[in-house]
Scaffold this active site. Structure first.
Site, mmCIF file in Angstrom:
data_model
loop_
_atom_site.group_PDB
_atom_site.id
_atom_site.type_symbol
_atom_site.label_atom_id
_atom_site.label_comp_id
_atom_site.label_asym_id
_atom_site.label_seq_id
_atom_site.Cartn_x
_atom_site.Cartn_y
_atom_site.Cartn_z
ATOM 1 N N SER A 169 0.840 -1.208 0.000
ATOM 2 C CA SER A 169 0.000 0.000 0.000
ATOM 3 C C SER A 169 0.871 1.253 0.000
ATOM 4 O O SER A 169 1.957 1.253 0.602
ATOM 5 C CB SER A 169 -0.892 0.044 1.248
ATOM 6 O OG SER A 169 -1.623 1.257 1.290
ATOM 7 N N TYR A 196 -2.005 0.142 10.303
ATOM 8 C CA TYR A 196 -2.197 -0.417 8.951
ATOM 9 C C TYR A 196 -0.908 -0.269 8.141
ATOM 10 O O TYR A 196 -0.418 -1.243 7.538
ATOM 11 C CB TYR A 196 -3.361 0.303 8.255
ATOM 12 C CG TYR A 196 -3.529 -0.092 6.799
ATOM 13 C CD1 TYR A 196 -3.895 -1.383 6.448
ATOM 14 C CD2 TYR A 196 -3.299 0.837 5.776
ATOM 15 C CE1 TYR A 196 -4.040 -1.753 5.113
ATOM 16 C CE2 TYR A 196 -3.441 0.480 4.441
ATOM 17 C CZ TYR A 196 -3.819 -0.822 4.114
ATOM 18 O OH TYR A 196 -3.941 -1.181 2.800
HETATM 19 N N1 LIG Z 1 -8.557 -0.281 -2.126
HETATM 20 C C1 LIG Z 1 -7.535 0.483 -1.808
HETATM 21 O O1 LIG Z 1 -7.629 1.712 -1.848
HETATM 22 C C2 LIG Z 1 -6.218 -0.141 -1.419
HETATM 23 C C3 LIG Z 1 -5.101 0.701 -1.311
HETATM 24 C C4 LIG Z 1 -3.881 0.155 -0.963
HETATM 25 C C5 LIG Z 1 -3.761 -1.196 -0.734
HETATM 26 N N2 LIG Z 1 -4.846 -1.998 -0.841
HETATM 27 C C6 LIG Z 1 -4.655 -3.438 -0.586
HETATM 28 O O2 LIG Z 1 -5.201 -4.196 -1.634
HETATM 29 C C7 LIG Z 1 -5.568 -5.481 -1.156
HETATM 30 C C8 LIG Z 1 -6.930 -5.844 -1.695
HETATM 31 O O3 LIG Z 1 -7.885 -4.937 -1.169
HETATM 32 P P1 LIG Z 1 -9.117 -4.374 -2.036
HETATM 33 O O4 LIG Z 1 -8.909 -2.940 -2.219
HETATM 34 O O5 LIG Z 1 -9.359 -5.209 -3.220
HETATM 35 O O6 LIG Z 1 -10.287 -4.528 -0.942
HETATM 36 P P2 LIG Z 1 -11.562 -5.475 -0.846
HETATM 37 O O7 LIG Z 1 -12.445 -5.265 -2.012
HETATM 38 O O8 LIG Z 1 -12.110 -5.242 0.518
HETATM 39 O O9 LIG Z 1 -10.926 -6.932 -0.933
HETATM 40 C C9 LIG Z 1 -10.258 -7.517 0.129
HETATM 41 C C10 LIG Z 1 -10.241 -9.008 -0.094
HETATM 42 O O10 LIG Z 1 -9.554 -9.619 1.007
HETATM 43 C C11 LIG Z 1 -10.320 -10.701 1.449
HETATM 44 N N3 LIG Z 1 -10.084 -10.990 2.854
HETATM 45 C C12 LIG Z 1 -10.209 -10.180 3.929
HETATM 46 N N4 LIG Z 1 -9.929 -10.857 5.052
HETATM 47 C C13 LIG Z 1 -9.625 -12.121 4.671
HETATM 48 C C14 LIG Z 1 -9.277 -13.298 5.365
HETATM 49 N N5 LIG Z 1 -9.169 -13.338 6.704
HETATM 50 N N6 LIG Z 1 -9.036 -14.425 4.654
HETATM 51 C C15 LIG Z 1 -9.155 -14.419 3.312
HETATM 52 N N7 LIG Z 1 -9.486 -13.346 2.596
HETATM 53 C C16 LIG Z 1 -9.724 -12.207 3.282
HETATM 54 C C17 LIG Z 1 -11.767 -10.333 1.171
HETATM 55 O O11 LIG Z 1 -12.546 -11.506 0.973
HETATM 56 P P3 LIG Z 1 -13.562 -12.159 2.027
HETATM 57 O O12 LIG Z 1 -14.175 -11.051 2.832
HETATM 58 O O13 LIG Z 1 -14.532 -12.887 1.146
HETATM 59 O O14 LIG Z 1 -12.711 -13.095 2.824
HETATM 60 C C18 LIG Z 1 -11.624 -9.620 -0.161
HETATM 61 O O15 LIG Z 1 -11.658 -10.540 -1.216
HETATM 62 C C19 LIG Z 1 -5.448 -5.413 0.361
HETATM 63 O O16 LIG Z 1 -4.257 -6.059 0.772
HETATM 64 C C20 LIG Z 1 -5.363 -3.940 0.665
HETATM 65 O O17 LIG Z 1 -4.618 -3.663 1.839
HETATM 66 C C21 LIG Z 1 -6.069 -1.518 -1.172
#
Ligand SMILES: NC(=O)c1ccc[n+]([C@@H]2O[C@H](COP(=O)([O-])OP(=O)(O)OC[C@H]3O[C@@H](n4cnc5c(N)ncnc54)[C@H](OP(=O)(O)O)[C@@H]3O)[C@@H](O)[C@H]2O)c1
Length: 246
Positions: free
Chosen positions: A143, A156
């Protein structure tokens, strides 16, 4: 680029929404064999059906990354079904944002469990197979929160910078046996912000995200780029943020 994806066996955690889902869709469309995990089985089943409907190759398994055995089983599924493991994408992640004085200990523990331990369990599940094959690729989704440090994101960002540090050591230990890529997204359209429990921070983050966030596919494209390189080319760190993000 698409030729570099063909028949690659790619495990993706957190594939039920956002970046993980977009990555599974893009890689499968490019001919990769994707193995998708997350806790919401119904989401995985629907995504698998969509990929199969255009002839894509996919397997899925309900996976909680805080449980080491679940990651082992997810990797075992890839090896059983597709006879190997080329890439492990540790994407599952959560953010429980708050000021440290609010003592959201439960939120800290959740982020440590999912973001740090979940990534380590993914690495631990993949490395024995990589050692056996003499090749492999770990891609960790980090991130920009770990690059520009701001209030309420301290823990975080700390979990994400732990992953950044671990990734670099893993790369140095590889000696050509596996590749390691860290991808740091900025604001991305996904369900990420909606899962923040602190109401005031969730609403402020959602407002910002609605204004500036970029599609999850932008991150999937970076994963595809890293995966597609020849085996002797290791894409180390990629930062992708909205052009207006400070
Ligand atoms: N969106 C942003 O702005 C942003 C920015 C920087 C970094 N990121 C990073 O990108 C990655 C993906 O996030 P996203 O933005 O795509 O958010 P998201 O739509 O909330 O997706 C997060 C995913 O992680 C899964 N997850 C959460 N807890 C879990 C667990 N205990 N076991 C297995 N799966 C789990 C969720 O699936 P289930 O709930 O079905 O388990 C979901 O598929 C993360 O690592 C996040 O830190 C996101």
């Amino acid at each position: 680029m698409q030729n570099g994806l063909k028949n690659k066996v790619v495990v993706i955690t957190g594939a039920s929404s956002g970046i993980g889902k977009a990555t599974a869709e893009l890689l499968a469309a490019g001919g990769a064999k994707v193995v998708i995990g997350a806790r919401r089985a119904d989401r995985l089943q629907n995504l698998a059906a969509a990929i199969q409907s255009y002839g894509g190759q996919v397997a899925w398994r309900e996976t909680d990354v805080t449980n080491r055995e679940d990651l082992q089983k997810l990797v075992a599924l890839a090896i059983d079904r597709f006879e190997g493991l080329d890439v492990m994408v540790n994407n599952a992640g959560i953010a429980q944002l708050s000021k440290m004085e609010d003592l959201d200990i439960e939120g800290w523990q959740q982020m440590i469990d999912v973001n740090i331990k979940g990534t380590l369990y993914g690495i631990a599940a993949a490395l024995p197979q990589f050692k056996k094959q003499g090749s492999g690729h770990i891609i960790n989704i980090i991130s920009t929160a770990g690059i520009a440090i701001v209030p309420a994101m301290g823990v975080y960002a700390g979990t994400k910078n732990a992953v950044r540090t671990i990734s670099e050591a893993l790369r140095q230990e590889s000696d050509g046996r596996w590749r390691v890529t860290g991808i740091s997204p900025g604001y991305v359209q996904s369900e990420f912000v909606s899962n923040i429990r602190n109401e005031a921070i969730r609403e402020a983050s959602q407002e910002k995200a609605d204004q500036i966030s970029i599609p999850a596919d932008s991150i999937a494209q970076a994963v595809a780029y890293a995966v597609s390189q020849p085996g002797n080319v290791d894409i180390g760190d990629i930062v992708i943020r909205p052009s207006v993000q400070g």
